[in-house]
Motif scaffolding. Structure first.
Motif, mmCIF file in Angstrom:
data_model
loop_
_atom_site.group_PDB
_atom_site.id
_atom_site.type_symbol
_atom_site.label_atom_id
_atom_site.label_comp_id
_atom_site.label_asym_id
_atom_site.label_seq_id
_atom_site.Cartn_x
_atom_site.Cartn_y
_atom_site.Cartn_z
ATOM 1 N N ASP A 71 31.500 38.604 -74.934
ATOM 2 C CA ASP A 71 30.949 38.894 -73.603
ATOM 3 C C ASP A 71 31.929 39.557 -72.641
ATOM 4 N N ASP B 60 19.722 43.905 -72.130
ATOM 5 C CA ASP B 60 20.718 42.917 -72.599
ATOM 6 C C ASP B 60 21.143 43.175 -74.047
ATOM 7 N N ARG B 61 20.470 44.103 -74.728
ATOM 8 C CA ARG B 61 20.820 44.389 -76.135
ATOM 9 C C ARG B 61 21.704 45.630 -76.265
ATOM 10 N N GLY C 140 28.079 43.950 -64.621
ATOM 11 C CA GLY C 140 27.621 43.872 -66.013
ATOM 12 C C GLY C 140 27.927 45.073 -66.885
ATOM 13 N N ARG D 34 20.040 45.751 -65.258
ATOM 14 C CA ARG D 34 20.115 44.550 -66.112
ATOM 15 C C ARG D 34 18.910 43.649 -65.897
ATOM 16 N N GLU D 35 18.488 43.542 -64.621
ATOM 17 C CA GLU D 35 17.401 42.604 -64.324
ATOM 18 C C GLU D 35 16.021 43.165 -64.610
#
Ligand code: KIV
Ligand code: ZN
Length: 526
Positions: free
Chosen positions: A13, A208-209, A234, A201-202
């Motif tokens: 991460d 997220d991939r 992010g 992102r949201e």
């Protein structure tokens, strides 16, 4: 959530991918062009620096660009960074990029299209729905050639947020594994970056991939700040260049981003693969190749970046370096011994010194560099690391030159017309030239034209000193122009006239390489 990426496998991460575009966005800015050999040298240095992705060029732009990307891909056929080729959306563009990166062990196609209302209307003359279709078709085609595909929304920070999300969604659905949202014109503020990356992102399914990437230009001097802001929101890939070179005011500087992340690990806990002690030598190699030194106060790699001039600061540093140093000079490759070698130093010590400075050069180059070092040590009271770096970089850059400067004598003074006599070795054959001029440099350049007749325009002549003192080495940059093609040459020497001749000869060699790329090999005139 941990991402599994085709080129990097499972990514932790906090891992930041360092994408270097020195050879593409950096190289395409005026005056920074490099020939194939120089690009290969830079590519090797960037790999040693530890970058993850190397954007090697824009293959459709010219046969030379294609050849450079292909050669870099071949160079990294067994192991190396992900070699990336840029393309627009047209199938011919994408196929050319695919062909160029093919030999690399790990490869990427980076396809982009403008998404801002202004660019779509004025530049592309397309409706948003047509652009959306291009996103899908370009990414899908690229995916047929590589598993690793990056898609960029050019002028992304001036794009309508809803449309940007739709484009990103389409790119992910078509198979993009990295999504880049560039601040193409350097317009955004750090809070804009934070908002845009948080929104993507949201709101975008599948975000997220994939790896979100940030690419910032420095028109308002905010490129690095914007990069950091995007990471905070992010972004996991940062696009940057050595010394911040790039279009207009440049791109975000790799060394500044990396050292900000390292120094402020307390605030942003991330990791990357950069070997920070290689930063300075990579920066210097680029400066030598392109002829553009960084300004003295440039963060991290500028000559004054770790110099303490004021008495109060010096006093503090002598008591405890951390009073005024937030990172150590050694951590980015500055040596703490400024006085290094003298005329009694031997070849083995010279080789050791080079090793400590991060240079790994072949025996022939070492011999030539050592000869020049001895000569320098005879003429110069103290030889600093900077002197050695200038000399070795000079030698490395000249590896395959067809024209070499072998002798130069200049007679000048207040009451005499300056005259120069020069000897060159051209493809192994010795040639002499003698000429007068309006000054020592002018006479030298005239003698050079005499020894090797050619017809080019001198566009720039600049002198800088490598270190301080009257016996300091001069580093000269000469820019020549022929038929619209510009080349920069560099030369370093304690004698400014010799440095000037070296720089001119270097530029001439680059011009010959350029000519060979577009025309049949040049037959040199006798
Ligand atoms: O600045 C920019 O938008 C670019 C893209 C091609 C990524 O360089
Ligand atoms: Zn750019």
């Amino acid at each position: 959530m941990a991402i599994t990426h085709p080129s990097f496998g499972k990514l932790e991460d906090d891992r930041i991918i360092i994408f270097d575009t020195t050879l593409r966005d950096g190289e395409q800015s005026p005056g920074f062009s490099m020939n194939l050999e120089e690009k290969l040298r830079m590519a090797e240095a960037l790999w040693e620096l530890g970058i993850d992705v190397m954007e090697a060029g824009f293959p459709i732009a010219s046969p030379g660009d294609f050849e450079s990307v292909l050669s870099i891909a071949q160079h990294f056929a067994k192991d190396g960074p992900v070699v990336c080729g840029l393309s627009r959306t047209a199938p011919a563009d994408i196929l050319r990029a695919a062909e160029a990166v093919k030999p690399a062990a790990r490869k990427r196609i980076h396809t982009f299209v403008s998404t801002s209302p202004l660019h779509m209307r004025v530049k592309l003359r397309l409706e948003p729905e047509q652009v959306l279709d291009l996103v899908t078709s370009s990414v899908s085609l690229a995916r047929q050639h590589t598993d690793d595909v990056e898609w960029s929304a050019e002028d992304g920070t001036r794009t309508d947020p809803d449309f940007l999300c739709r484009c990103v969604e389409a790119a992910i659905k078509a198979g993009a594994t990295t999504i880049n949202i560039p601040d193409t014109v350097g317009y955004a503020l750090p809070e804009d970056m934070h908002r845009i990356f948080t929104m993507v992102r949201e709101r975008v399914p599948g975000a997220d991939r994939v790896i979100l990437s940030t690419h910032n230009h420095n028109d308002l001097g905010l490129a690095v700040a914007n990069t950091i802001a995007a990471i905070r929101a992010g972004a996991r890939q940062v696009e940057s260049t050595i010394n911040g070179i790039g279009e207009r005011a440049g791109n975000a500087s790799l060394e500044e981003i990396v050292m900000a992340l390292r120094t402020r690990h307390d605030a942003i806990a991330t990791k990357n693969n950069i070997v920070t002690t290689n930063i300075l030598r990579t920066s210097r190699l680029l400066a030598t190749i392109t002829g553009f030194d960084v300004q003295p106060n440039k963060a991290i790699v500028g000559r004054n970046a770790f110099a303490h001039e004021s008495g109060i600061h010096q006093d503090g540093v002598l008591k405890d370096k951390s009073t005024y140093e937030i990172m150590t000079p050694e951590s980015v490759g500055w040596s703490n011994t400024s006085l290094v070698m003298g005329k009694h130093s031997g070849r083995a010590a010279f080789r050791d010194k080079l090793k400590a400075m991060g240079y790994d050069i072949g025996d022939n180059q070492l011999n030539d560099a050592f000869r020049r070092f001895k000569d320098l040590a005879d003429r110069k009271k103290v030889v600093y690391d900077e002197d050695i770096a200038a000399l070795v970089d000079d030698e490395v850059v000249r590896g395959n030159d067809r024209i070499r400067l072998t002798a130069l004598t200049v007679a000048t003074g207040m009451a005499t017309k300056p005259t120069a006599s020069i000897t060159l070795e051209v493809d192994g054959e010795s040639r002499d030239g003698v000429a007068a001029g309006d000054g020592a440099v002018d006479a030298t350049f005239n003698a050079l034209r005499n020894a090797f007749p050619h017809d080019v325009n001198l566009k720039l002549y600049a002198v800088q000193s490598v270190t301080g003192g009257t016996d300091a080495q001069a580093r000269v940059t000469v820019r020549l122009e022929e038929g619209g093609k510009l080349v920069d040459g560099q030369g370093a020497d304690t004698d400014t006239i010799v440095a000037s001749a070296r720089a001119y000869v270097h530029a001439l060699n680059k011009l010959l390489v350029k000519r060979e790329r577009t025309e049949p090999p040049v037959v040199l005139r006798a």
